[in-house]
Motif scaffolding. Sequence first.
Motif, PDB file in Angstrom:
ATOM      1  N   UNK A   1       0.825  -1.212   0.000  1.00 30.80           N
ATOM      2  CA  UNK A   1       0.000   0.000   0.000  1.00 30.80           C
ATOM      3  C   UNK A   1       0.860   1.263   0.000  1.00 30.80           C
ATOM      4  N   UNK A   2       1.959   1.245   0.751  1.00 27.27           N
ATOM      5  CA  UNK A   2       2.831   2.423   0.809  1.00 27.27           C
ATOM      6  C   UNK A   2       3.492   2.681  -0.538  1.00 27.27           C
ATOM      7  N   UNK A   3       3.900   1.614  -1.224  1.00 32.22           N
ATOM      8  CA  UNK A   3       4.505   1.769  -2.553  1.00 32.22           C
ATOM      9  C   UNK A   3       3.483   2.289  -3.545  1.00 32.22           C
TER      10      UNK A   3
ATOM     11  N   UNK B   1      -3.816  -7.461  -5.128  1.00 32.30           N
ATOM     12  CA  UNK B   1      -5.146  -7.605  -5.720  1.00 32.30           C
ATOM     13  C   UNK B   1      -6.051  -6.443  -5.318  1.00 32.30           C
ATOM     14  N   UNK B   2      -5.932  -5.991  -4.085  1.00 32.97           N
ATOM     15  CA  UNK B   2      -6.732  -4.854  -3.633  1.00 32.97           C
ATOM     16  C   UNK B   2      -6.316  -3.579  -4.359  1.00 32.97           C
ATOM     17  N   UNK B   3      -5.017  -3.404  -4.556  1.00 35.42           N
ATOM     18  CA  UNK B   3      -4.535  -2.242  -5.310  1.00 35.42           C
ATOM     19  C   UNK B   3      -5.049  -2.304  -6.751  1.00 35.42           C
ATOM     20  N   UNK B   4      -4.992  -3.505  -7.339  1.00 38.36           N
ATOM     21  CA  UNK B   4      -5.487  -3.664  -8.707  1.00 38.36           C
ATOM     22  C   UNK B   4      -6.968  -3.337  -8.787  1.00 38.36           C
TER      23      UNK B   4
ATOM     24  N   UNK C   1      -8.590  -1.265  -6.909  1.00 37.40           N
ATOM     25  CA  UNK C   1      -8.781   0.173  -6.698  1.00 37.40           C
ATOM     26  C   UNK C   1      -8.255   1.029  -7.841  1.00 37.40           C
ATOM     27  N   UNK C   2      -7.097   0.640  -8.382  1.00 40.99           N
ATOM     28  CA  UNK C   2      -6.398   1.523  -9.321  1.00 40.99           C
ATOM     29  C   UNK C   2      -6.028   0.872 -10.651  1.00 40.99           C
ATOM     30  N   UNK C   3      -6.388  -0.385 -10.842  1.00 37.62           N
ATOM     31  CA  UNK C   3      -6.075  -1.052 -12.098  1.00 37.62           C
ATOM     32  C   UNK C   3      -4.835  -1.924 -11.996  1.00 37.62           C
ATOM     33  N   UNK C   4      -4.735  -2.864 -12.907  1.00 36.25           N
ATOM     34  CA  UNK C   4      -3.660  -3.853 -12.853  1.00 36.25           C
ATOM     35  C   UNK C   4      -2.308  -3.284 -13.253  1.00 36.25           C
ATOM     36  N   UNK C   5      -2.308  -2.207 -14.025  1.00 34.42           N
ATOM     37  CA  UNK C   5      -1.028  -1.599 -14.395  1.00 34.42           C
ATOM     38  C   UNK C   5      -0.298  -1.094 -13.153  1.00 34.42           C
ATOM     39  N   UNK C   6      -1.028  -0.445 -12.262  1.00 36.75           N
ATOM     40  CA  UNK C   6      -0.397   0.033 -11.033  1.00 36.75           C
ATOM     41  C   UNK C   6       0.055  -1.134 -10.168  1.00 36.75           C
ATOM     42  N   UNK C   7      -0.769  -2.174 -10.061  1.00 34.38           N
ATOM     43  CA  UNK C   7      -0.385  -3.340  -9.262  1.00 34.38           C
ATOM     44  C   UNK C   7       0.901  -3.959  -9.797  1.00 34.38           C
TER      45      UNK C   7
ATOM     46  N   UNK D   1      -7.107 -15.169 -14.169  1.00 33.29           N
ATOM     47  CA  UNK D   1      -7.048 -13.837 -13.558  1.00 33.29           C
ATOM     48  C   UNK D   1      -7.938 -12.872 -14.316  1.00 33.29           C
ATOM     49  N   UNK D   2      -8.706 -12.065 -13.608  1.00 32.55           N
ATOM     50  CA  UNK D   2      -9.610 -11.104 -14.230  1.00 32.55           C
ATOM     51  C   UNK D   2      -8.878  -9.921 -14.848  1.00 32.55           C
ATOM     52  N   UNK D   3      -7.558  -9.846 -14.633  1.00 34.71           N
ATOM     53  CA  UNK D   3      -6.840  -8.694 -15.178  1.00 34.71           C
ATOM     54  C   UNK D   3      -6.595  -8.825 -16.680  1.00 34.71           C
ATOM     55  N   UNK D   4      -6.818 -10.014 -17.252  1.00 35.50           N
ATOM     56  CA  UNK D   4      -6.564 -10.204 -18.670  1.00 35.50           C
ATOM     57  C   UNK D   4      -7.829  -9.996 -19.467  1.00 35.50           C
TER      58      UNK D   4
END
Length: 320
Positions: free
Chosen positions: A25-27, A170-173, A175-181, A317-320
């Motif tokens: 989360x900090x990153x 997964x939570x970051x993805x 919230x902000x998308x898989x690119x950020x994750x 994975x739902x990111x694809x």
Amino acid sequence: MQRRVLIVVFPGFQLLDMAGPADVFATADLLVSGGGYRVEVAAVGGGAVPAGNGVTVTASALADVAGPIDTLLVAGGLSVPERLADRELVAHIAGLAGGARRVASVCNGAFLLAEAGLLDHRRVTTHWLAAGELDARYECVEVDADPLYIEDGNVWTSAGVLSGVDLALALVARDHGHALARDVARGLVVYLHRPGGQSQFSTPMRALTPRSEPLRELQAYIDANPAADLSVPALAARAGMSERHFSRVFTEQTGLSPGRYVERSRAEAARRLLEVTGHPLDRVARESGLGTPETLYRVFRRYWRISPGDHRRRFRSKEK
């Protein structure tokens, strides 16, 4: 606006259960301009809280937590069984969960969520060593010991220790998308967002780690290069041994014959490809070293009693 993440700890908690997600989360917060995360740590009474490894962290008091919470995350640890009788801790978790957008646990922190009544009639996971006990203790909870993490409504649970990093990614993805994750994962030099459906069990966990350094390096080579020539002659030459001596030593030190280890490693590679790519089955078979879709199908049925296509539909994975 920053999303507030509150991590609940207690004496004897697993440090990585807190530190792994906190660093994710900090990153992410560093990489997002506005709307990132603010991580807080809280415990009953607050103050200095010793982790199970002796490291002490400073936490605020749960009773003093006020205002909305985006993500309430409960750590696990070897002391969880005795913490289940801590009515104050359980009551705080239940109360704070009511005002949180989502609730999550790492490892056997799931027991504390269950004790607070937050897992009733939900499908959840935890560390595979504790799954049987969780299932037996809480009859209204559906426990699945296999996945790395599970999302059921606004409740997320994850498997042992470092799977908390996968959960946080997964939570970051979400919230902000898989690119950020993916950027966060690269920054932390961890696996690029393993899907939650991926099993807690991997090929290296099914075999012993060799005592011999050359064999450890060879084992890592096999896992990293499934499509290479991994025949006994090729592996023996790479290890600098005769074929007979290599087969004997490898089997003795890993508990698996070279052929069986290679097949399992290739099966694991195929499973990863099915989960994180849209490659057709013939390409998955080639890149995993299994050769043909027929062999891919046969190996999947042998190890997981499911077809490759069914596995992809269930765990992709739902990111694809």
